[in-house]
Write a protein that holds these residues in place. Structure first.
Motif, PDB file in Angstrom:
ATOM      1  N   GLY A  78      60.331  10.495 -23.922  1.00 20.70           N
ATOM      2  CA  GLY A  78      59.879  11.114 -22.665  1.00 20.70           C
ATOM      3  C   GLY A  78      60.852  11.012 -21.505  1.00 20.70           C
ATOM      4  N   LYS A  79      62.085  10.600 -21.764  1.00 20.21           N
ATOM      5  CA  LYS A  79      63.049  10.386 -20.672  1.00 20.21           C
ATOM      6  C   LYS A  79      63.362  11.673 -19.917  1.00 20.21           C
ATOM      7  N   SER A  80      63.727  12.727 -20.657  1.00 18.08           N
ATOM      8  CA  SER A  80      64.096  13.980 -19.985  1.00 18.08           C
ATOM      9  C   SER A  80      62.883  14.618 -19.321  1.00 18.08           C
ATOM     10  N   THR A  81      61.724  14.421 -19.893  1.00 24.81           N
ATOM     11  CA  THR A  81      60.512  14.981 -19.269  1.00 24.81           C
ATOM     12  C   THR A  81      60.313  14.339 -17.896  1.00 24.81           C
ATOM     13  N   SER A 139      64.979   8.614 -28.932  1.00 25.07           N
ATOM     14  CA  SER A 139      64.809  10.056 -28.780  1.00 25.07           C
ATOM     15  C   SER A 139      63.315  10.423 -28.793  1.00 25.07           C
ATOM     16  N   GLY A 140      62.916  11.251 -27.858  1.00 28.92           N
ATOM     17  CA  GLY A 140      61.545  11.746 -27.831  1.00 28.92           C
ATOM     18  C   GLY A 140      60.574  10.870 -27.063  1.00 28.92           C
TER      19      GLY A 140
HETATM   20  N1  LIG Z   1      58.569  22.070 -23.125  1.00 32.77           N
HETATM   21  C1  LIG Z   1      58.068  21.313 -24.098  1.00 32.77           C
HETATM   22  N2  LIG Z   1      57.046  21.739 -24.870  1.00 32.77           N
HETATM   23  C2  LIG Z   1      56.532  20.955 -25.851  1.00 32.77           C
HETATM   24  N3  LIG Z   1      56.956  19.702 -26.116  1.00 32.77           N
HETATM   25  C3  LIG Z   1      57.953  19.218 -25.383  1.00 32.77           C
HETATM   26  C4  LIG Z   1      58.567  19.984 -24.332  1.00 32.77           C
HETATM   27  N4  LIG Z   1      59.553  19.227 -23.760  1.00 32.77           N
HETATM   28  C5  LIG Z   1      59.554  18.042 -24.413  1.00 32.77           C
HETATM   29  N5  LIG Z   1      58.600  18.049 -25.391  1.00 32.77           N
HETATM   30  C6  LIG Z   1      58.285  16.932 -26.282  1.00 32.77           C
HETATM   31  O1  LIG Z   1      58.014  15.801 -25.483  1.00 32.77           O
HETATM   32  C7  LIG Z   1      58.512  14.606 -26.078  1.00 32.77           C
HETATM   33  C8  LIG Z   1      59.468  13.937 -25.111  1.00 32.77           C
HETATM   34  O2  LIG Z   1      60.629  14.754 -24.992  1.00 32.77           O
HETATM   35  P1  LIG Z   1      61.850  14.365 -24.055  1.00 32.77           P
HETATM   36  O3  LIG Z   1      62.800  15.495 -24.109  1.00 32.77           O
HETATM   37  O4  LIG Z   1      61.334  13.955 -22.736  1.00 32.77           O
HETATM   38  O5  LIG Z   1      62.443  13.099 -24.821  1.00 32.77           O
HETATM   39  P2  LIG Z   1      63.763  12.254 -24.539  1.00 32.77           P
HETATM   40  O6  LIG Z   1      63.338  10.833 -24.391  1.00 32.77           O
HETATM   41  O7  LIG Z   1      64.535  12.876 -23.447  1.00 32.77           O
HETATM   42  O8  LIG Z   1      64.554  12.388 -25.936  1.00 32.77           O
HETATM   43  P3  LIG Z   1      66.140  12.523 -26.223  1.00 32.77           P
HETATM   44  O9  LIG Z   1      66.679  11.112 -26.190  1.00 32.77           O
HETATM   45  O10 LIG Z   1      66.178  13.099 -27.597  1.00 32.77           O
HETATM   46  O11 LIG Z   1      66.732  13.419 -25.185  1.00 32.77           O
HETATM   47  C9  LIG Z   1      59.171  15.047 -27.394  1.00 32.77           C
HETATM   48  O12 LIG Z   1      58.251  14.846 -28.431  1.00 32.77           O
HETATM   49  C10 LIG Z   1      59.446  16.511 -27.173  1.00 32.77           C
HETATM   50  O13 LIG Z   1      59.426  17.211 -28.398  1.00 32.77           O
END
Ligand SMILES: Nc1ncnc2c1ncn2[C@@H]1O[C@H](COP(=O)(O)OP(=O)(O)OP(=O)(O)O)[C@@H](O)[C@H]1O
Ligand code: SF4
Ligand SMILES: [Mg+2]
Length: 335
Positions: free
Chosen positions: A55-58, A52-53
């Motif tokens: 950066g996948k969804s980003t 989690s976190g």
């Molecule tokens: N709009 C935003 N503003 C500030 N920080 C953000 C934003 N979107 C994501 N983040 C931060 O960027 C980092 C990556 O987030 P992301 O959602 O891409 O993770 P992830 O790998 O998809 O996690 P998960 O498995 O929990 O879905 C995290 O620390 C998150 O808090």
């Protein structure tokens, strides 16, 4: 760019500004994605995994142009997507679709299924109006639902059925690429298997490429052709699925695999077996230990948790290097 590459992601970065900067103080940044490259072949499944976190969804949002890039380029069928406007942008929005984790939040509760599924046909004017209903019924059948669903509302369906409707909606515009961001994680395990099989069928029948985002390695093993393992905004290992699962090289990948339950998939069934051994504590990852992307550790970002770290690890950042059959960023693998 090779003809069979549908998507090329070139050194992309996404930094989010943090509060606390301002007058005289330098801005602090959260480095959600910090230099990621990959290519997606036509008709293939590229998985992105990591805790989690990481950066996948980003990455998903950047690929879909739902967020602006801080740096880098994204090419869709050879074209830089940041330059797309007008008709070309509209075409891109049709070609690239997303399926989200939460099938309830992503459906409009006030729209009947027929309205939700006809909307893309109307917006993109793909087919004559009098053919829309037949096409919608066709799509429902393709995802394992029937015409009974047409006049019902999202709350009348189970989670798995709602995810089928979301998949049908993504398919309305005959996309070339679907980004599926944790499409199974809100569903029961038995339902996960059905949706997984549906994705597999769709992939087999239509030439659709898929970016499959998940922290669930058993599902990734089953569905993907290639896997990128991410840690704190970077890819630490990228390999063909069978190579990665057969012999993980990066110490983080090794621990991720050791922490995951084993998978056995038979046609309609997905059985999960625990792989943990009595001394598994030594071999698995503790999700409370994930460092923050605001303060990325020096040297190798994984060094505070790495059982194989040595002198150089907290000082020198390892590059992502080609080690023959895959890319790995770890000082243990020198080319
Ligand atoms: N709009 C935003 N503003 C500030 N920080 C953000 C934003 N979107 C994501 N983040 C931060 O960027 C980092 C990556 O987030 P992301 O959602 O891409 O993770 P992830 O790998 O998809 O996690 P998960 O498995 O929990 O879905 C995290 O620390 C998150 O808090
Ligand atoms: S570079 Fe060092 S700390 Fe990083 S994964 Fe490799 S061995 Fe572990
Ligand atoms: Mg996410």
């Amino acid at each position: 760019m090779e003809n069979n590459i549908i998507l090329k992601v070139d050194s992309i970065k996404k930094f989010f500004p943090l509060k606390g900067g301002g007058f005289g103080k330098p801005h602090k940044w959260l480095k959600a994605v910090d230099g990621v490259d990959f290519e997606l072949k036509k008709d293939s499944v590229f998985a992105i995994v990591g805790e989690s976190g990481c950066g996948k969804s980003t990455i998903a949002r950047l690929v879909l142009k739902l967020l602006p890039l801080t740096e880098g380029k994204i090419y869709f069928k050879g074209e830089d997507v940041s330059h797309l406007t007008g008709e070309a942008l509209k075409k891109f929005r049709r070609s690239v679709q997303i399926v989200f984790q939460d099938p309830f939040a992503s459906l409009n509760p006030r729209l009947r299924i027929i309205d939700t599924l006809s909307e893309p046909f109307k917006i993109h004017k793909i087919i004559p109006k009098n053919e829309i209903k037949d096409r919608v019924v066709n799509l429902l059948e393709k995802v394992g639902l029937s015409a009974d669903a047409l006049n019902r509302y999202p709350h009348e369906f189970s989670g798995g059925q709602r995810q089928r409707i979301c998949i049908a909606r993504a398919l309305t515009v005959s996309p070339e690429l679907i980004v599926a961001d944790e499409p199974l994680s809100a569903l029961d395990v038995s339902i996960q298997a059905q949706i997984l099989n549906l994705l597999q069928d769709i992939k087999r029948e239509s030439a659709i490429s898929l970016i499959f985002i998940s922290h669930d390695l058993k599902v990734v093993h089953y569905l993907s052709d290639e896997v990128a393992v991410m840690y704190l905004g970077r890819i630490v290992e990228k390999a063909r699925t069978e190579d990665l699962f057969g012999s993980p090289k990066h110490p983080y990948t090794e621990l991720l695999l050791a922490s995951a339950p084993k998978i056995r998939v038979k046609s309609q069934e997905l059985r999960v077996e625990s792989q943990k051994t009595p001394n598994s504590k030594l071999l698995t990852l503790n999700s409370n230990d994930v460092p923050s992307p605001i303060n990325i550790p020096s040297g190798c970002p994984f060094h505070p948790r790495c059982p194989k770290r040595f002198d150089a690890c907290d000082k020198v950042v390892p590059e992502l290097k080609d080690t023959g059959d895959r890319l790995v960023s770890c000082h243990l693998y020198r080319v």
